[in-house]
Scaffold this active site. Structure first.
Site, short mmCIF file in Angstrom:
data_model
loop_
_atom_site.label_atom_id
_atom_site.label_comp_id
_atom_site.label_asym_id
_atom_site.label_seq_id
_atom_site.Cartn_x
_atom_site.Cartn_y
_atom_site.Cartn_z
N GLU A 186 -6.00 8.33 -12.85
CA GLU A 186 -7.43 8.55 -13.08
C GLU A 186 -8.06 9.09 -11.81
OE1 GLU A 186 -9.73 5.22 -14.34
OE2 GLU A 186 -8.43 4.72 -16.03
N GLU A 189 -18.83 8.97 -22.74
CA GLU A 189 -18.63 7.89 -23.72
C GLU A 189 -19.83 6.96 -23.71
OE1 GLU A 189 -14.38 6.39 -23.48
OE2 GLU A 189 -14.39 7.79 -21.79
N LYS A 224 -19.80 2.75 -23.14
CA LYS A 224 -19.23 2.08 -21.97
C LYS A 224 -20.32 1.28 -21.27
CE LYS A 224 -15.87 3.53 -19.66
NZ LYS A 224 -14.99 4.18 -18.69
N GLU A 274 -20.99 5.32 -15.60
CA GLU A 274 -19.85 4.98 -16.47
C GLU A 274 -19.84 5.81 -17.76
OE1 GLU A 274 -17.30 3.04 -16.07
OE2 GLU A 274 -17.79 1.80 -14.34
#
Length: 423
Positions: free
Chosen positions: A266, A321, A324, A330
């Site tokens: 990541e 997203e 999250k 985030e």
């Protein structure tokens, strides 16, 4: 005669040279689904191709995604969430999971790796730590039983907080309190030939101390960089320095670990954040991810300490997203919006990035698997693999964990001290 022989040898050499596959740096993308507004998996393939991706990492073994990628040519990494480690310590349950969630999709879906757990050793959860290595062994054993261990490797992902000190790279080592749990995993990597996975985010280093960390240094922009006083290697970006810090830590543990490859599982940069999240801007995200992908496309992914090794990197993440938890950043690591439009231009030549078609993903209870949680891939084999009900595991959900920030803070403090000493 000699001239003829030399000519024949030269011809054979040229034939062999051009018969070898071209070495092309692979672009990996993390495909998380902690959202209720994402397109179905079959519609994300054009988006992945548009950025040149060839590898995709899921955060579960979602059946819909695994079916969608059948015949696509993408190499898939699937994951087993932290919440399942205790179950997978049982070899019988591990075998059931592999058969149901991996073997059943082969060979049409090209699954090449299984990531067992995420940042477990720095989670401060002793039960998880105790279950991690047995789970890895059981999953690998299940692959052996199925005859799949030669084509699928088993590993786990770590935070950079496994390092005691992360700057300069040549002075790094693993935390002594983690060596008892980490060493068997490293031995496993040596035995099976699998890589160690690292989640590395230079963003956190800049966020913690923007006055003393060069923005150009963390964004792969032109800069003076620094020279490691211990190794004399020069670094012009923080990500490579972080990776080499882990290589130095491996070397410090023992010579047998020198050949363990590192994969950056990541890395990414948020395009938006809260007021206190310094640096979380669309322009910085465009530069970080755009420059990184350009480097991968130009085959410049070799760090100073391992100039012979191509570095595999998975960018986080494919989509923004919306479900999250945590700070605004985030929910803003995506290269694409849920409707398939780019969040920003990467500045690379791509194919058409027309909208892939928005629509709710087929998740239950309003939450999707991915981005960490493992809500897919349920087993019908006697309760061997139970799906998650509700939200995905928090151990996977947040990437801006205290553990990651702890490690980057080490880097910042030492990096700042070096700047002052040089002055």
């Amino acid at each position: 005669m000699a001239s003829s022989s030399l000519q024949s040898l030269f011809s054979l050499f040229c034939l062999a040279l051009f018969s070898l596959p071209l070495i092309v740096s692979s672009i990996g993308i993390n495909y998380g689904q902690v959202a209720n507004n994402l397109p179905p998996p079959k519609n994300v393939i054009p988006l992945l191709k548009s950025v040149g991706a060839t590898k995709v990492k899921l955060y579960d073994a979602d059946p819909q995604a695994l079916r969608a990628f059948a015949g696509s040519g993408f190499e898939l990494t699937v994951a087993l969430g932290n919440e399942y480690l205790a179950q997978m310590s049982d070899p019988i349950k591990a075998q059931g999971w592999v058969k149901e969630n991996v073997q059943a999709y082969l060979p049409n879906t090209k699954i090449v790796a299984i990531v067992v757990g995420n940042e477990v050793l720095t989670s401060n959860q002793s039960a998880l730590t105790a279950a991690l290595f047995p789970a890895m062994q059981s999953i690998h054993g299940a692959l052996v039983d199925c005859g799949l261990n030669k084509q699928i490797f088993v590993t786990t992902a770590h935070s950079l907080a496994i390092l005691d000190v992360s700057y300069p790279p040549s002075a790094t080592s693993f935390r002594r309190d983690l060596l008892g749990s980490l060493t068997p995993i490293l031995d496993f990597h040596v035995k099976t030939g699998s890589p160690i996975l690292i989640n590395a985010y230079p963003f956190f280093a800049y966020e913690e101390n923007p006055k003393h960390v060069s923005l150009d240094f963390v964004l792969f922009q032109p800069n003076q960089g620094f020279t490691d006083p211990g190794s004399n290697f020069h670094y012009d970006n923080m990500l490579f320095a972080q990776v080499d810090a882990v290589y130095h830590a491996l070397d410090a543990v023992g010579i047998s670990y020198k050949k363990v490859p590192i994969v950056v599982s990541e890395t990414g940069w948020p395009s938006n954040g809260d007021p206190q999240e310094v640096g979380a801007t669309c322009d910085n995200a465009r530069k970080y991810n755009g420059n990184l992908i350009k480097m991968m496309m130009s085959k410049k992914m070799r760090t100073p300490i391992r100039p012979e090794c191509d570095l595999t990197i998975f960018v986080f993440a494919l989509f923004n997203e919306n479900m999250k938890p945590g700070p605004t950043s985030e929910r803003n690591y995506g290269l694409f919006n849920p409707d398939g439009t780019p969040v920003y231009s990467l500045g690379i030549k791509t194919s058409s990035t027309h909208s892939s078609g928005s629509g709710s993903s087929n998740s239950t209870g309003g939450s999707s698997s991915g981005g960490g949680g493992n809500t897919g891939g349920s087993s019908s084999g006697g309760g061997i693999y139970q799906p998650v009900t509700g939200n995905p595991s928090p151990d996977y959900m947040s990437i801006s964990s205290a553990g990651v920030k702890f490690s980057t803070l080490h880097f910042i403090c030492c990096f700042t001290l070096t700047i002052f000493l040089d002055i």
